[in-house]
Design an enzyme around this catalytic site. Structure first.
Site, short mmCIF file in Angstrom:
data_model
loop_
_atom_site.label_atom_id
_atom_site.label_comp_id
_atom_site.label_asym_id
_atom_site.label_seq_id
_atom_site.Cartn_x
_atom_site.Cartn_y
_atom_site.Cartn_z
N SER A 43 0.82 -1.22 0.00
CA SER A 43 0.00 0.00 0.00
C SER A 43 0.85 1.26 0.00
O SER A 43 0.42 2.31 -0.51
CB SER A 43 -0.93 -0.01 1.21
OG SER A 43 -0.19 -0.11 2.42
N ASP A 216 -2.85 7.06 10.20
CA ASP A 216 -2.81 5.71 10.75
C ASP A 216 -1.42 5.31 11.24
O ASP A 216 -1.22 4.18 11.70
CB ASP A 216 -3.31 4.69 9.73
CG ASP A 216 -2.50 4.70 8.44
OD1 ASP A 216 -1.44 5.37 8.39
OD2 ASP A 216 -2.91 4.04 7.46
N HIS A 219 0.96 5.14 6.77
CA HIS A 219 0.99 5.78 5.46
C HIS A 219 1.34 7.27 5.60
O HIS A 219 0.83 7.95 6.49
CB HIS A 219 -0.36 5.62 4.76
CG HIS A 219 -0.70 4.19 4.51
ND1 HIS A 219 -1.56 3.46 5.32
CD2 HIS A 219 -0.29 3.33 3.54
CE1 HIS A 219 -1.67 2.23 4.86
NE2 HIS A 219 -0.90 2.12 3.77
#
Length: 743
Positions: A43, A216, A219
């Site tokens: 991600s 979070d 990221h």
């Protein structure tokens, strides 16, 4: 593809090119046109993928599903960018890489990979997982090296996390763990020290400061991701686009064969000078340079023996040292360059400084004639200083300043017409010696720079422009019937003859000006095209020529009117005398001041450069004539001049040309940085060296002119023939080489 030294792009080594969004988008699309770029990873790599494609298309949104592949195609440039979901460095990732290495497979031009956090998360950060990571990377590295044969390969090192904000299922991802994985990646991917896999670490430096802003903890914030994407784009494109501000990832192009030969030539000249000096060949004294005109020509040497071979090789050796400095400044990867950023203060504050200095050094003139020598040197000097400030401050972005500087360039050409017409009208000297002196003076430095700096002749646009107009003036005055002042004194009919010649020249100029196709067809014919083409086109020459197409003939006509009035003793040029009768002088002064101010108001209200440039050829002469009359009608104004400005005026040609590489650098697009981190000291030091070099080149040009151009016409014709044959041979070879490459 030649092996590239491993580069860790990070921290102090990066200098992203921050331009306007539209410019960034344009350059990115030009660089990546028809290329396939693939991001492979988790991600975090997906974040980098989105930031990257937003450089190509700022309207792009993050619309893809999380754990799936995503593709992006920019239709206008055919840039294909893909994201492939492979969150771990394992066999699945390896198999995908292997599929690209098969013969006949569609290989990516650029591959960007990165993974670690999922391995840590799924296996709770065990030491066995780290060992398995090393083994998998070792197997993957073999195939990455194969892909590097075809394109570029980047491994993205892991950015830090904000451990306090991480969710419970990510708590095992610690910064200590990430550092261990980064060390493992660096060790495996650069084990032999010659890997072609680049380690991308730039965003890590920014992430250390901004990870606390992460939602979070894993990221990165969008601004930090954009830094990584921009540095990645720099790494891919800087070597192709070659930005000017010291950005990362550029390789210095190797010197061409011609550049190498020029280096040997100058080195050989220096060696020969040393040999002659050691042998005691001191019979020739250095010729004292005569007073020189700053733009058009040098006066012929005073009587005395021409310099000998020792002086020739000494001058060439000095020129070689100077050209070495030019090369180091603007072709070697030694000094950085920085962008220009225009503000009103960067232009107007230095302008005030030079005006104060110029006024401080005002002195009495030796003569009080109209446009006397000291006054024209002064004129050239202050104009050149303003042009230099204009260039270094990036003031072309401010339209009123741009238009006034256009008038200054036109004024140089006006002086070209005025000066050469006056010489031919009064002296009638159309001899080959003087023509060669003028052409050598104008072109010597530029021709040397074309070789040393590997630039076309038209790149230094002002010299081709002045050279062209000198040839036009020469042809106009020399062709039958030759009309000189001596002949015109006998009959006023010859005055009509010279006016007819000027009218004929004006008609020819209009024909060329109103037919761009005809103009470009004429100047695109080989070998003339080698003088006027830039980037394979004569369009730039057309633009420069058209912009000031009438001002030279204005200068010629003005010189004719002045010389006729002077001959008829209509003018009063005595010390302290007004140029005309008091009434006429006052009227002309008033009209000149009004005209000068009116032009400035118009230039300040003009809306676009295109609109202004269309009017410029017709009205630039208004402000030029207004200045001349204001400066010369009052007797006290003709009686003084600024020695400060006049000194710079005598080397204005050298100043104009040298600024390209040793003051502005990056071929005038940036500013040379000799002393990083201290802009004020840097500009002082670079300016001092720049002015000294320009002055020295002026002296060298004079020394060489005395040796290379003999006064004997037979010897001069032989040398011109040899130069012509050599030049033709070079042109034929270069044309043949170009045609071969084109085929």
């Amino acid at each position: 593809m030649a092996a590239l030294q491993r580069t860790i792009l990070g921290g102090e080594r990066m200098a992203a090119v921050w331009l306007h969004d539209a410019q960034i988008q344009k350059e990115a699309n030009n660089c990546l046109a028809l290329k396939r770029v693939v991001f492979v990873g988790d991600s975090r790599i997906r974040q980098l993928f989105y930031s990257f494609i937003k450089i190509i298309d700022p309207e792009q949104r993050e619309v893809g599903n999380k754990h799936e592949d995503i593709s992006f195609l920019h239709k206008s440039s055919s840039v294909n960018v893909e994201f492939l979901w492979y969150p771990e460095a394992n066999n699945s990732m390896k198999e995908r890489l292997i599929s690209w290495t098969h013969e006949g497979s569609l290989k990516p031009d650029v591959v960007i990979l990165g993974a670690a956090t999922w391995s840590i998360k799924l296996r709770s950060g065990s030491s066995e997982t780290l060992q398995r990571y090393k083994v998998n990377l070792t197997a993957i590295a073999v195939h990455l090296e194969k892909l590097a044969d075809h394109g570029e390969v980047y491994w993205v090192l892991q950015d830090p996390v904000n451990e306090e904000v991480l969710s419970e299922d990510r708590k095992m991802i610690t910064n200590q763990q990430l550092e261990q994985y980064n060390e493992a990646a660096a060790d495996v991917l650069n084990r032999n020290g010659r890997s072609r896999i680049r380690l991308l670490a730039a965003a890590r430096q920014a992430a250390l400061e901004t990870i606390a802003q992460s939602d979070d903890g894993l990221h990165l914030p969008e601004s930090t991701r954009n830094v990584g994407a921009m540095v990645l784009m720099n790494s891919m494109c800087n070597n192709k686009l070659r930005p000017i501000d010291g950005s990362c990832c550029q390789t210095v192009p190797p010197p061409t064969l011609v550049q190498k030969l020029s280096a040997f030539f100058f080195l050989g000249s220096a060696v020969l000078f040393v040999v002659l000096h050691v042998l005691g060949n001191n019979r020739q004294r250095r010729h004292v340079p005569p007073d020189v005109e700053s733009l058009e020509e040098k006066k012929p040497a005073t009587a005395g023996a021409a310099p000998g071979p020792k002086e020739l090789f000494k001058a060439l050796g000095r020129m070689g040292i100077i050209m070495g400095y030019f090369y180091l400044c603007d072709r070697a990867d030694v000094f950085m360059k920085e962008q220009k950023f225009y503000t009103h203060s960067t232009f107007f504050i230095p302008l005030v400084y030079i005006i104060v200095l110029g006024v401080f050094y005002y002195e009495n003139s030796k003569e009080t004639k109209f446009l006397n020598r000291e006054q024209t040197d002064e004129w050239k000097g202050w104009m050149q200083l303003i042009i230099l400030i204009y260039h270094v401050s990036g003031a072309s972005a401010f339209l009123p300043v741009y238009m006034h500087v256009r008038v200054l360039v036109a004024a140089y050409l006006f002086q070209t017409g005025y000066g050469h017409f006056s010489f031919f009208w009064l002296k009638g000297d159309f001899g080959l010696y003087r023509v060669c002196q003028v052409l050598f003076r104008l072109n010597f430095l530029v021709l040397v720079l074309c070789v040393v700096m590997n630039r076309p002749y038209q790149f230094y646009y002002f010299v081709p422009l002045v050279t062209f107009w000198f040839a036009v003036i020469y042809a106009t005055m020399a062709l039958w019937p030759q009309i000189l002042q001596k002949k015109a004194n006998g009959s006023g009919f010859w005055h009509l003859g010279i006016l007819a010649k000027l009218l004929g020249l004006l008609i020819v100029i209009c024909i060329f000006a109103f037919s761009q196709g005809f103009f470009e067809h004429i100047f695109a014919v080989w070998p003339i095209s080698t003088l006027f083409e830039l980037n394979g086109s004569v369009h730039e020459w057309w633009f420069r020529w058209k912009l000031d197409r009438f001002v030279v003939i204005h200068g010629m006509l003005f010189a004719f009117l002045y010389l006729v009035l002077q001959k008829r003793m209509v003018l009063f040029e005595g010390k302290g005398d007004a140029l005309f009768s008091p009434k006429i002088s006052n009227v002309l002064l008033f009209l000149s001041v009004v005209s000068f101010i009116t032009y400035s108001i118009w230039a300040s209200s003009c809306k676009t450069k295109t609109e202004c440039n269309e009017m410029h050829p017709y009205i630039s002469v208004v402000q030029i004539l207004a200045f001349i009359l204001i400066r010369n009608i009052p007797g006290y104004a003709r009686s003084v001049y600024s020695s400060f400005f006049a000194w710079f005026g005598k080397i204005s040609l050298e100043l104009f040309i040298c600024q390209y590489h040793i003051w502005l650098a990056a071929d005038t697009k940036g500013i040379l940085v000799l002393i990083p981190g201290n802009p004020s000291l840097n500009i002082l030091v670079s300016t001092f060296i720049f002015v000294c070099v320009a002055h020295e080149i002026s002296l060298i040009t004079n020394d060489l002119a005395q040796v290379i151009i003999p006064k004997d016409n037979v010897a001069l014709l032989k040398r011109l023939g040899a130069v012509g044959v050599f030049t033709l041979g070079v042109l034929l070879l270069s044309r043949g080489s170009h045609n071969t490459h084109g085929a």
